[in-house]
Scaffold this motif. Structure first.
Motif, PDB file in Angstrom:
ATOM      1  N   ILE A  17       0.862  -1.181   0.000  1.00  0.00           N
ATOM      2  CA  ILE A  17       0.000   0.000   0.000  1.00  0.00           C
ATOM      3  C   ILE A  17       0.899   1.232   0.000  1.00  0.00           C
ATOM      4  CG2 ILE A  17      -1.900   1.202   1.138  1.00  0.00           C
ATOM      5  CD1 ILE A  17      -2.571  -1.486   2.530  1.00  0.00           C
ATOM      6  N   ASP A  18       1.069   1.811  -1.177  1.00  0.00           N
ATOM      7  CA  ASP A  18       1.955   2.958  -1.377  1.00  0.00           C
ATOM      8  C   ASP A  18       1.444   3.720  -2.591  1.00  0.00           C
ATOM      9  OD1 ASP A  18       4.325   4.501  -2.425  1.00  0.00           O
ATOM     10  OD2 ASP A  18       5.286   3.587  -0.689  1.00  0.00           O
ATOM     11  N   ASP A  19       1.461   5.046  -2.524  1.00  0.00           N
ATOM     12  CA  ASP A  19       0.879   5.819  -3.622  1.00  0.00           C
ATOM     13  C   ASP A  19       1.827   6.018  -4.801  1.00  0.00           C
ATOM     14  OD1 ASP A  19       2.496   7.517  -2.186  1.00  0.00           O
ATOM     15  OD2 ASP A  19       1.273   9.288  -2.538  1.00  0.00           O
ATOM     16  N   GLU A  42      -1.826  -4.861  -4.697  1.00  0.00           N
ATOM     17  CA  GLU A  42      -1.267  -3.538  -4.488  1.00  0.00           C
ATOM     18  C   GLU A  42      -2.391  -2.511  -4.391  1.00  0.00           C
ATOM     19  OE1 GLU A  42       1.555  -2.482  -7.480  1.00  0.00           O
ATOM     20  OE2 GLU A  42       2.572  -4.428  -7.455  1.00  0.00           O
ATOM     21  N   ALA A  43      -2.078  -1.377  -3.757  1.00  0.00           N
ATOM     22  CA  ALA A  43      -3.047  -0.294  -3.645  1.00  0.00           C
ATOM     23  C   ALA A  43      -2.296   1.029  -3.540  1.00  0.00           C
ATOM     24  CB  ALA A  43      -3.942  -0.494  -2.420  1.00  0.00           C
ATOM     25  N   GLY A  44      -2.930   2.094  -4.060  1.00  0.00           N
ATOM     26  CA  GLY A  44      -2.297   3.400  -4.047  1.00  0.00           C
ATOM     27  C   GLY A  44      -2.894   4.368  -3.059  1.00  0.00           C
ATOM     28  N   SER A  45      -3.878   3.923  -2.291  1.00  0.00           N
ATOM     29  CA  SER A  45      -4.506   4.791  -1.291  1.00  0.00           C
ATOM     30  C   SER A  45      -4.967   3.942  -0.116  1.00  0.00           C
ATOM     31  CB  SER A  45      -5.714   5.521  -1.897  1.00  0.00           C
ATOM     32  OG  SER A  45      -6.772   4.614  -2.177  1.00  0.00           O
ATOM     33  N   GLY A  49      -6.386   0.225  -0.192  1.00  0.00           N
ATOM     34  CA  GLY A  49      -5.650  -0.731   0.616  1.00  0.00           C
ATOM     35  C   GLY A  49      -6.556  -1.551   1.505  1.00  0.00           C
ATOM     36  N   LEU A  50      -7.509  -0.877   2.132  1.00  0.00           N
ATOM     37  CA  LEU A  50      -8.436  -1.586   3.009  1.00  0.00           C
ATOM     38  C   LEU A  50      -9.297  -2.553   2.209  1.00  0.00           C
ATOM     39  CD1 LEU A  50      -8.823  -1.500   6.053  1.00  0.00           C
ATOM     40  CD2 LEU A  50     -10.711   0.107   5.716  1.00  0.00           C
ATOM     41  N   ASP A  51      -9.678  -2.162   0.999  1.00  0.00           N
ATOM     42  CA  ASP A  51     -10.471  -3.037   0.131  1.00  0.00           C
ATOM     43  C   ASP A  51      -9.672  -4.269  -0.286  1.00  0.00           C
ATOM     44  OD1 ASP A  51     -12.627  -1.341   0.256  1.00  0.00           O
ATOM     45  OD2 ASP A  51     -12.229  -0.363  -1.667  1.00  0.00           O
ATOM     46  N   VAL A  52      -8.390  -4.050  -0.642  1.00  0.00           N
ATOM     47  CA  VAL A  52      -7.534  -5.162  -1.069  1.00  0.00           C
ATOM     48  C   VAL A  52      -7.318  -6.146   0.075  1.00  0.00           C
ATOM     49  CG1 VAL A  52      -5.180  -5.761  -1.752  1.00  0.00           C
ATOM     50  CG2 VAL A  52      -6.363  -3.902  -2.910  1.00  0.00           C
ATOM     51  N   VAL A  53      -7.084  -5.616   1.271  1.00  0.00           N
ATOM     52  CA  VAL A  53      -6.882  -6.486   2.431  1.00  0.00           C
ATOM     53  C   VAL A  53      -8.144  -7.290   2.723  1.00  0.00           C
ATOM     54  CG1 VAL A  53      -6.496  -6.527   4.934  1.00  0.00           C
ATOM     55  CG2 VAL A  53      -5.077  -5.078   3.476  1.00  0.00           C
ATOM     56  N   ALA A  54      -9.298  -6.629   2.639  1.00  0.00           N
ATOM     57  CA  ALA A  54     -10.567  -7.316   2.897  1.00  0.00           C
ATOM     58  C   ALA A  54     -10.825  -8.423   1.868  1.00  0.00           C
ATOM     59  CB  ALA A  54     -11.711  -6.303   2.874  1.00  0.00           C
ATOM     60  N   LYS A  55     -10.448  -8.175   0.624  1.00  0.00           N
ATOM     61  CA  LYS A  55     -10.709  -9.141  -0.446  1.00  0.00           C
ATOM     62  C   LYS A  55      -9.719 -10.302  -0.445  1.00  0.00           C
ATOM     63  CE  LYS A  55     -11.080  -9.447  -5.505  1.00  0.00           C
ATOM     64  NZ  LYS A  55     -11.039  -8.688  -6.778  1.00  0.00           N
ATOM     65  N   LEU A  56      -8.423  -9.999  -0.225  1.00  0.00           N
ATOM     66  CA  LEU A  56      -7.384 -11.014  -0.381  1.00  0.00           C
ATOM     67  C   LEU A  56      -6.927 -11.651   0.925  1.00  0.00           C
ATOM     68  CD1 LEU A  56      -5.168  -9.245  -3.079  1.00  0.00           C
ATOM     69  CD2 LEU A  56      -7.031 -10.880  -3.416  1.00  0.00           C
ATOM     70  N   GLU A  74      -3.427   5.641  10.651  1.00  0.00           N
ATOM     71  CA  GLU A  74      -4.855   5.358  10.796  1.00  0.00           C
ATOM     72  C   GLU A  74      -5.244   4.119   9.992  1.00  0.00           C
ATOM     73  OE1 GLU A  74      -6.761   6.973  12.984  1.00  0.00           O
ATOM     74  OE2 GLU A  74      -4.918   8.020  13.494  1.00  0.00           O
ATOM     75  N   LEU A  75      -4.612   3.932   8.841  1.00  0.00           N
ATOM     76  CA  LEU A  75      -4.890   2.736   8.040  1.00  0.00           C
ATOM     77  C   LEU A  75      -4.442   1.479   8.779  1.00  0.00           C
ATOM     78  CD1 LEU A  75      -5.759   1.249   5.515  1.00  0.00           C
ATOM     79  CD2 LEU A  75      -3.525   1.786   4.505  1.00  0.00           C
ATOM     80  N   VAL A  76      -3.271   1.545   9.408  1.00  0.00           N
ATOM     81  CA  VAL A  76      -2.797   0.391  10.189  1.00  0.00           C
ATOM     82  C   VAL A  76      -3.800   0.045  11.281  1.00  0.00           C
ATOM     83  CG1 VAL A  76      -1.049  -0.390  11.830  1.00  0.00           C
ATOM     84  CG2 VAL A  76      -0.339   0.745   9.720  1.00  0.00           C
ATOM     85  N   LYS A  77      -4.310   1.061  11.965  1.00  0.00           N
ATOM     86  CA  LYS A  77      -5.301   0.826  13.017  1.00  0.00           C
ATOM     87  C   LYS A  77      -6.543   0.156  12.444  1.00  0.00           C
ATOM     88  CE  LYS A  77      -3.826   4.905  15.659  1.00  0.00           C
ATOM     89  NZ  LYS A  77      -4.198   6.284  16.081  1.00  0.00           N
TER      90      LYS A  77
END
Length: 225
Positions: A17-19, A42-45, A49-56, A74-77
């Motif tokens: 997860i990096d822009d 991968e995700a750019g925002s 990122g949260l969507d990718v983690v939820a899906k994969l 905040e994303l880590v949290k």
């Protein structure tokens, strides 16, 4: 080269997860070159990122701190709260003396500076997946001193700012107006002003102009790192 059946079962699945697409590409190559690790998304925002983690549902997420829509802390949290089986490591251009401990408190299991990624990221990933924590020797020593009581001085200056206050300071330094900050962070303008007041108090500033100057200089200094 195909992986054996045994290695396929044990391969650890990672998302980035990096822009910056070029950074993600380089990290993916670095990680995939290591046996037993694979980049599956991968995700750019932060939202992506949260969507990718939820899906994969990866084993680990490599998270940058500076994302276009949300602070990486905040994303880590969010990831740790919603998907506790996914571990997180923060990979950032920013000095770990300010963000390393904050990242661990947010739920990350490690912190690596981008300039050291080629030498330390893969080792950090292996350590975290094995159940450990990864920080530099310097940060580890600092944390041990705090735990053992060797340093008990009250946090001052930037160290005294909360994660939210630090996030707002960065936005102020980028010239973002109060109403826009409120909208971006999903809080009220009054709450933003309250945070500004707390930041000024903690940094020993008497007026808003001084705060803006300080914030701009701080953001510019970070950009040069």
């Amino acid at each position: 080269m195909q992986r054996t059946r045994t290695s396929e079962k044990s391969v650890k699945r990672i998302v980035l997860i990096d822009d910056h697409p070029i950074m993600r590409h380089g990290l993916a190559q670095l990680i995939r070159a290591e046996d037993g690790l694979d980049v599956i998304g991968e995700a750019g925002s932060a939202r992506e990122g949260l969507d990718v983690v939820a899906k994969l549902r990866p084993d680990l997420a490599v998270v940058d701190l500076t994302l276009p829509d949300k602070n990486g802390l905040e994303l880590v949290k969010d990831i740790r709260a919603l998907h506790p089986s996914t571990q997180c490591i923060v990979l950032s251009m920013h000095d770990e003396t300010l963000y390393g401990e904050r990242s661990l408190r947010a739920g990350a299991r490690g912190y690596v500076m981008k300039e050291e990624a080629a030498d330390h990221l893969v080792a950090a990933i292996h350590k975290i997946i094995s159940g450990g924590l990864y920080v530099s020797e310097a940060l580890n020593a600092r944390m041990l001193e705090q735990v053992t009581g060797a340093t008990r001085s009250k946090a001052t200056g930037m160290d005294a700012l909360t994660d939210r206050e630090l996030e707002i300071l960065a936005l102020i330094g980028k010239g973002v107006a109060t109403k826009i900050i409120a909208s971006q962070l999903s809080i009220s303008a009054r709450t933003v002003e309250a945070h500004r007041a707390h930041i000024k108090e903690k940094l020993g500033m008497s007026d808003g102009a001084a705060l803006v100057r300080y914030a701009v200089q701080w953001v510019e200094s970070r950009a040069k790192v």
